[in-house]
Design an enzyme around this catalytic site. Structure first.
Site, PDB file in Angstrom:
ATOM      1  N   ALA A  88     -11.882 -55.059   5.520  1.00 26.97           N
ATOM      2  CA  ALA A  88     -13.213 -54.461   5.375  1.00 26.97           C
ATOM      3  C   ALA A  88     -14.229 -55.537   5.022  1.00 26.97           C
ATOM      4  O   ALA A  88     -13.892 -56.702   4.796  1.00 26.97           O
ATOM      5  CB  ALA A  88     -13.191 -53.375   4.297  1.00 26.97           C
ATOM      6  N   TYR A 141     -14.602 -59.664   6.045  1.00 24.10           N
ATOM      7  CA  TYR A 141     -13.623 -60.718   5.864  1.00 24.10           C
ATOM      8  C   TYR A 141     -12.725 -60.828   7.103  1.00 24.10           C
ATOM      9  O   TYR A 141     -12.891 -60.100   8.073  1.00 24.10           O
ATOM     10  CB  TYR A 141     -12.839 -60.489   4.574  1.00 24.10           C
ATOM     11  CG  TYR A 141     -13.723 -60.578   3.343  1.00 24.10           C
ATOM     12  CD1 TYR A 141     -14.222 -61.808   2.924  1.00 24.10           C
ATOM     13  CD2 TYR A 141     -14.113 -59.436   2.639  1.00 24.10           C
ATOM     14  CE1 TYR A 141     -15.063 -61.903   1.826  1.00 24.10           C
ATOM     15  CE2 TYR A 141     -14.952 -59.525   1.531  1.00 24.10           C
ATOM     16  CZ  TYR A 141     -15.426 -60.763   1.132  1.00 24.10           C
ATOM     17  OH  TYR A 141     -16.276 -60.856   0.049  1.00 24.10           O
ATOM     18  N   GLN A 177      -4.838 -56.527  -3.824  1.00 25.71           N
ATOM     19  CA  GLN A 177      -5.574 -56.587  -2.569  1.00 25.71           C
ATOM     20  C   GLN A 177      -5.455 -58.000  -1.996  1.00 25.71           C
ATOM     21  O   GLN A 177      -5.900 -58.979  -2.608  1.00 25.71           O
ATOM     22  CB  GLN A 177      -7.058 -56.242  -2.751  1.00 25.71           C
ATOM     23  CG  GLN A 177      -7.757 -56.110  -1.404  1.00 25.71           C
ATOM     24  CD  GLN A 177      -9.256 -56.004  -1.517  1.00 25.71           C
ATOM     25  OE1 GLN A 177      -9.917 -56.935  -1.936  1.00 25.71           O
ATOM     26  NE2 GLN A 177      -9.806 -54.857  -1.118  1.00 25.71           N
ATOM     27  N   ARG A 217      -7.614 -51.642   3.913  1.00 27.19           N
ATOM     28  CA  ARG A 217      -8.982 -51.189   3.627  1.00 27.19           C
ATOM     29  C   ARG A 217      -9.876 -51.463   4.835  1.00 27.19           C
ATOM     30  O   ARG A 217      -9.836 -52.556   5.415  1.00 27.19           O
ATOM     31  CB  ARG A 217      -9.542 -51.895   2.395  1.00 27.19           C
ATOM     32  CG  ARG A 217     -10.797 -51.190   1.845  1.00 27.19           C
ATOM     33  CD  ARG A 217     -11.273 -51.834   0.563  1.00 27.19           C
ATOM     34  NE  ARG A 217     -12.037 -50.882  -0.241  1.00 27.19           N
ATOM     35  CZ  ARG A 217     -13.132 -51.186  -0.912  1.00 27.19           C
ATOM     36  NH1 ARG A 217     -13.633 -52.406  -0.884  1.00 27.19           N
ATOM     37  NH2 ARG A 217     -13.753 -50.275  -1.635  1.00 27.19           N
ATOM     38  N   HIS A 244      -6.956 -56.447   3.070  1.00 31.69           N
ATOM     39  CA  HIS A 244      -8.420 -56.328   3.102  1.00 31.69           C
ATOM     40  C   HIS A 244      -8.919 -56.535   4.533  1.00 31.69           C
ATOM     41  O   HIS A 244      -9.050 -57.662   4.992  1.00 31.69           O
ATOM     42  CB  HIS A 244      -9.025 -57.346   2.153  1.00 31.69           C
ATOM     43  CG  HIS A 244     -10.445 -57.053   1.769  1.00 31.69           C
ATOM     44  ND1 HIS A 244     -11.204 -56.075   2.380  1.00 31.69           N
ATOM     45  CD2 HIS A 244     -11.259 -57.618   0.829  1.00 31.69           C
ATOM     46  CE1 HIS A 244     -12.410 -56.049   1.828  1.00 31.69           C
ATOM     47  NE2 HIS A 244     -12.464 -56.976   0.887  1.00 31.69           N
TER      48      HIS A 244
END
Length: 371
Positions: A178, A181, A99, A229, A176
């Site tokens: 989600a 961030y 990730q 994500r 990432h």
């Protein structure tokens, strides 16, 4: 359905259950993965999970790092250190994805010397306070509004990290976007107040994350999985919702999947509960509805019972991931397949934010939550 084999890109997965990414801070000070991390991830692979998604890995040495002792994929040395983790997971014929995370304004650690300067789409201070379990304390600073040069640097960081992940032997990467961030901050109407091509209506707010997905997808081999994500909520605002609701979701999922995402990994508190209105779809169902046909959908959020897991699949998700339920049951797929009782995770206590799943190592905080 839980134990039907399925495909993700050119990968064949033995079942539909994966390990969710969870924040861990067990790397060396300079961001190299450790033997402890290899043992940690191997335990889930040995327990029957068909794929594993790592903790958030920082992508550049400018602004991306969010935690002390967070692992990176910035250098060749980082990639070399990750090979022991990848090999340990592959020994169980389990796929593993890195990730890739840019912390944005939600920076817990001290990656820079100039007063913990952070960047975000706009100069908007995040709510809440930093978590001491991750090396932070006090309120978040007001971030610097990212310049075009900052955006180019961050984009290239994701590309370089993805290439390093491929060199380390990973089967793919997850971007990432989600939980508040950097990439997720662009999707937020409250945190993204830009008046350029990256701010305003949903089609503009998703533009930069989609550019990053596209840049990564173009830079890696075709058989290397690229996922993303997505959530509405943030670490600093668990109640946040996109003001345009399902209309925003329709744009976000369409654009991210069209940009080259092989999968979209949705995360919410309860992946089986309506998200957009009392009778509306869940976030995963919206992704199924609005993503391009080739895009695999992974659901996450309170799916730790076999009944909830099957419900998510019945509602259209292709795969699912487990977080706290996996910590309590690192052999969750094996236990469920054999009809064994599952251990319960006590949400009043949280495990240390380390590569450990010992129930004797407890610490108050948010460290067992999913990224």
């Amino acid at each position: 359905m839980l134990f039907d084999s399925t495909s993700l890109g050119e990968l064949t997965l033995d079942n539909r259950v994966g390990l969710a990414p969870m924040t861990r801070v067990s790397a060396t000070a300079d961001g190299r993965a450790t033997e402890e991390m290899a043992q940690y991830y191997a335990k889930f692979a040995n327990g029957g999970f068909s794929f594993v998604i790592t903790e958030g890995v920082y992508t550049d040495d400018e602004y991306s790092k969010g935690y002390l002792n967070q692992p990176g994929l910035v250098t060749a040395q980082h990639a070399d250190a990750w090979t022991q983790v990848v090999d340990a997971v592959h020994d169980s014929d389990t796929a593993i994805f890195a990730q890739l995370m840019h912390s944005g304004a939600q920076n817990q650690g001290i990656p820079r010397s100039n007063n913990q300067e952070t960047i975000a789409p706009s100069a908007v201070q995040p709510d809440g306070e930093k978590a001491e379990a991750y090396g932070g304390s006090g309120t978040y600073p007001v971030p610097k509004k990212a310049t075009q040069d900052d955006l180019a640097t961050a984009r290239e960081g994701f590309v370089t990290a993805a290439k390093n992940a491929h060199n380390a032997g990973f089967d793919g990467v997850e971007l990432h976007a989600a939980n508040g961030y950097f990439l997720n901050e662009f999707l937020s109407k409250s945190l993204n107040q830009r008046d350029d091509e990256y701010g305003g209506k949903p089609a503009n707010r998703v533009r930069y994350p989609a550019e990053v997905v596209s840049a990564v997808a173009e830079a890696v081999p075709e058989d290397f999985v690229v996922g993303v994500r997505i959530s509405q909520t943030m670490v600093t605002d668990y109640d946040y919702e996109w003001p345009e609701g399902e209309d925003a979701a329709a744009v976000f999922f369409k654009e991210l999947s069209a940009a080259g995402a092989d999968y979209i990994h949705t995360t919410e508190r309860d992946a089986t509960a309506s998200t957009f209105g009392a009778d509306g779809p869940t976030l995963a169902e919206a992704s199924v509805e609005y993503s391009t046909d080739h895009t695999v959908v992974i659901a996450n959020g309170s799916l730790g019972t076999p009944e909830a897991a099957r419900k998510a699949l019945n509602h259209g998700a292709d795969l699912l991931t487990l977080g706290t339920s996996a910590l309590a049951n690192p052999d969750w797929p094996t236990r469920v397949a054999e009809g064994d009782e599952l251990a319960q995770f006590d949400r009043a206590q949280f495990l240390k934010p380390e590569a450990s799943i010992s129930n004797h190592e407890l610490l108050d905080g948010m460290s067992a939550t999913e990224d």
